[in-house]
Scaffold this motif. Structure first.
Motif, short mmCIF file in Angstrom:
data_model
loop_
_atom_site.label_atom_id
_atom_site.label_comp_id
_atom_site.label_asym_id
_atom_site.label_seq_id
_atom_site.Cartn_x
_atom_site.Cartn_y
_atom_site.Cartn_z
N UNK A 58 62.47 -60.93 27.81
CA UNK A 58 61.62 -61.48 28.87
C UNK A 58 62.07 -62.89 29.24
N UNK A 239 56.93 -65.68 34.60
CA UNK A 239 56.78 -64.30 34.11
C UNK A 239 56.57 -63.32 35.26
N UNK A 240 55.97 -63.78 36.36
CA UNK A 240 55.78 -62.90 37.51
C UNK A 240 57.12 -62.41 38.05
N UNK A 243 58.62 -59.93 35.80
CA UNK A 243 58.06 -58.58 35.94
C UNK A 243 58.73 -57.86 37.11
N UNK A 244 59.03 -58.59 38.20
CA UNK A 244 59.73 -57.95 39.31
C UNK A 244 61.12 -57.46 38.87
N UNK A 246 61.92 -56.57 35.87
CA UNK A 246 61.66 -55.37 35.04
C UNK A 246 61.41 -54.17 35.95
N UNK A 286 53.15 -53.00 41.15
CA UNK A 286 52.57 -52.70 39.84
C UNK A 286 52.34 -51.21 39.69
N UNK A 289 55.59 -49.46 39.10
CA UNK A 289 56.05 -49.65 37.72
C UNK A 289 55.34 -48.67 36.79
N UNK B 102 52.30 -54.00 35.02
CA UNK B 102 52.03 -53.49 36.36
C UNK B 102 50.53 -53.44 36.63
N UNK B 103 49.76 -53.01 35.62
CA UNK B 103 48.31 -52.94 35.76
C UNK B 103 47.73 -54.33 36.04
N UNK B 105 49.09 -56.73 37.73
CA UNK B 105 49.27 -56.96 39.17
C UNK B 105 48.20 -56.23 39.97
N UNK B 106 47.98 -54.95 39.60
CA UNK B 106 47.03 -54.11 40.34
C UNK B 106 45.64 -54.74 40.29
N UNK B 220 46.29 -65.10 33.56
CA UNK B 220 47.67 -65.49 33.25
C UNK B 220 47.77 -66.52 32.15
#
Lengths: 321, 289
Positions: A58, A239-240, A243-244, A246, A286, A289, B102-103, B105-106, B220
């Motif tokens: 990460x 981290x955002x 995540x993209x 990932x 999200x 993913x 992902x969750x 984000x949702x 976060x």
């Protein structure tokens, strides 16, 4: 077999030809997107190298950030040419990667994932904490776009070709690493760590090597990004964003070098297409993913191989990592 | 450091430690049973705060009732997450972890679209004023967290060690295969664990809603701290999580008082990295056979 020997180089030549001609027929805005796409191609493919050993990290966008910050400092304070900032940024990112991975190889799997998050966040907090020289929470602005002789890289088109050349060289090197004995060793120690150790592979050393190589190329991507944006911001590497990255990797798959690229291109198309749905975009990504992890763990690449095998009626190796 | 400030800082540390403990216990519990690493735990915390915002600030319910509502609502979210995400990805810890990213984000988008993204929602403080302890002043809302944490942790302990289902849950965490042979339904246990995990995160968010800026992104900041606590405690050890929470509460509060918040974060992150590298099983974790 002969057919295959010819189709692959032809395919590569065709792709390069398309990439060379495409921006000539596009608007400036599209060229900017192609530039970011090429930079991200270097990033995703470099992420795959440690991922083949089973080390999902990460901290990768932070290592990209190391490259970006190095470029920012070198080109802003020392006014170095872009020919020096790009390789030097890669080397610095590689060194930071080597420092981070030295404790990290003691962990494995989920522990590695979380520990790399902690160490990456530590590096990022250093940028936020020290206003001098890193610019603190708001980052740095006014980074030169770079130039070669009379050609100013502020214009998108020349910079596009520069990035294209750097990306092709990087991809070629990473492709060769993947095909080499070292690349095979990386996969071997993921498939069966105990067996790899038993046949005399120094597992921690190879894992550290994979991570450092990944960091090196992430540094190149970061350097190219800093020159393009003219600014670096600690938020660009949080981290955002990770995540993209990932999401691109998971959507594409990691079994071959093409998987991450497929995922990146597919998700970039979705990203541009979803521009009117700006606020809903994280939900879309999200959800994608979750969908891929639950229903298609091998990614688009696996789907592609399965469809191809169904059509050609043969069973060739397209396993998932 | 003068004595008044010292007492103030110690009191703040205990309050912070209690909050961390309530948040992290749920995370440790879910990880203990079938290795469910929930990245959206911070978003569950956020949803708990929004439950209080809706029931207390918008609908005018009494504050304690609004807080209690967060337990079934966020607990149900935990159960749904187990069913839809963790169960299909059970063979791979990382896949479940990434899917819950992902969750996260949702949930952020859904909450943001329902109640607005930009401005933070203000929840009025139900208990005004401050307690005066030997010259140190601590807001009642903050003091309230400490007994709430003690009650919640005691209830959890009672459930795990005295109630049949709680014992089954621990058996499942120790050895799922043997537990299954004893007739314990693994799927029911993982659902139960995620339900409790979600409920505790929701409860923590609900209690903190009046003193924490309520935004869709408030999870976060929490998730990093929660993972530091859980990793330091030994991932699946609930007692370890509580111990690490109190330690980190002191470390964060003292470093923030003496230096600044960014340095406190750095120290916390460094502690976690050190534990992972030097003692990967955590402070109170068991060594895997």
């Amino acid at each position: 077999m002969t057919a295959r020997r010819w189709t692959f180089p032809l395919f590569i030549v065709a792709v390069i030809a398309v990439l060379a001609v495409l921006p000539l027929t596009s608007r400036d805005y599209s060229v900017e997107i192609y530039i970011l796409l090429l930079i991200n191609v270097i990033l995703v493919v470099s992420y795959r190298i440690p991922a083949t050993t089973g080390d999902w990290a990460l901290s990768h966008v932070v290592l990209m950030g190391c490259g970006a910050y190095t470029t920012a400092l070198l080109s802003k304070w020392y006014d170095l040419s872009i020919f020096l900032t790009v390789p030097l940024s890669a080397v610095i990112a590689g060194i930071v990667g080597l420092i981070l991975v030295t404790p990290l190889v003691r962990t494995r799997g989920f522990g590695f994932f979380i520990a790399s998050f902690a160490l990456g966040e530590f590096v990022r907090l250093i940028w936020i904490k020290f206003r001098y020289p890193f610019g603190g929470p708001r980052g740095m602005i006014g980074i030169p776009n770079g130039e070669i002789g009379q050609i100013d890289f502020f214009e998108p088109l020349p910079y596009y070709y520069f990035v294209l050349v750097v990306a092709l060289i990087s991809l070629f090197i990473m492709y060769r690493i993947d095909r080499s004995r070292i690349g095979k060793t990386f996969v071997a120690l993921y498939k069966d760590e105990g067996l790899a150790e038993a046949v005399g592979i120094d597992v921690p050393r190879y894992r550290a090597m994979a991570f450092t190589i990944g960091a090196f190329f992430a540094g190149i991507a970061g350097s190219l990004l800093a020159h393009r944006l003219g600014a670096v911001d600690p938020k660009n590497f949080d981290i955002n964003v990770m995540v993209y990255l990932i999401i691109w990797i998971v959507v594409g798959g990691t079994a071959t070098i093409w998987g991450p690229i497929m995922g990146l291109v597919a998700m970039t198309v979705v990203f541009e297409w979803s521009r009117p749905l700006l606020e809903w975009r994280p939900l879309l990504f999200g959800g994608t993913l979750i969908f891929f992890l639950v229903f298609l763990p091998g990614g688009l690449e696996d789907l592609f191989f399965r469809i191809r095998d169904r059509i050609t009626g043969k069973r060739s190796g397209g396993g998932t990592v | 450091m003068e004595i008044g400030l010292l007492i103030q800082t110690i009191a703040n540390s205990i309050a912070a430690g209690s909050i961390y403990a309530v948040i992290a216990v749920g995370l440790a519990m879910a990880f203990g049973v079938m290795k469910m690493a929930n990245f959206a735990h911070g978003e569950f915390f956020m949803c708990g705060a929004y439950v209080v915002y809706v029931f207390y600030a918008l609908l005018g319910w009494p504050f304690p009732a609004a807080v209690l509502m967060s337990i079934p609502i966020v607990g149900a979210m935990g159960v749904v997450t187990e069913r839809l995400i963790f169960r299909p990805t059970r063979s791979n810890v990382l896949a479940g972890f990434m899917a819950t990213a992902g969750l996260a984000f949702v949930l952020q988008v859904l909450v943001g679209q329902m109640w607005g993204v930009g401005l933070m929602r203000s929840v009025p403080t139900p208990y005004m004023g401050a307690a005066d302890i030997a010259g140190a002043k601590i807001g009642w809302q903050r003091v309230l967290v400490i007994p709430a944490a003690i009650v919640m942790l005691s209830a959890l302990w009672f459930f795990l060690y005295r109630v049949k289902h709680g014992k089954a849950l621990r058996a499942c965490a120790q050895d799922p295969d043997t537990a299954r042979l004893q007739g314990i339904g693994i799927n029911r246990m993982t659902m139960l664990a995620m339900g409790i995990s979600g409920a505790s995160a929701g409860l923590a968010g609900a209690l903190l809603a009046p003193i924490h800026p309520v935004t869709p992104y408030m999870g976060h900041g929490v998730i990093l701290t929660a993972f530091i606590v859980v990793v330091m405690g030994g991932m699946e050890s609930i007692a370890g999580a509580v111990l690490a929470a109190i330690l980190l509460g002191f470390v964060h509060t003292f470093v923030t008082t003496l230096s600044d918040a960014v340095t406190a974060q750095m120290v916390g992150v460094a502690c976690m990295a050190a534990v992972l590298v030097v003692r990967p099983q955590g402070l109170l974790g068991r060594v895997k056979a």
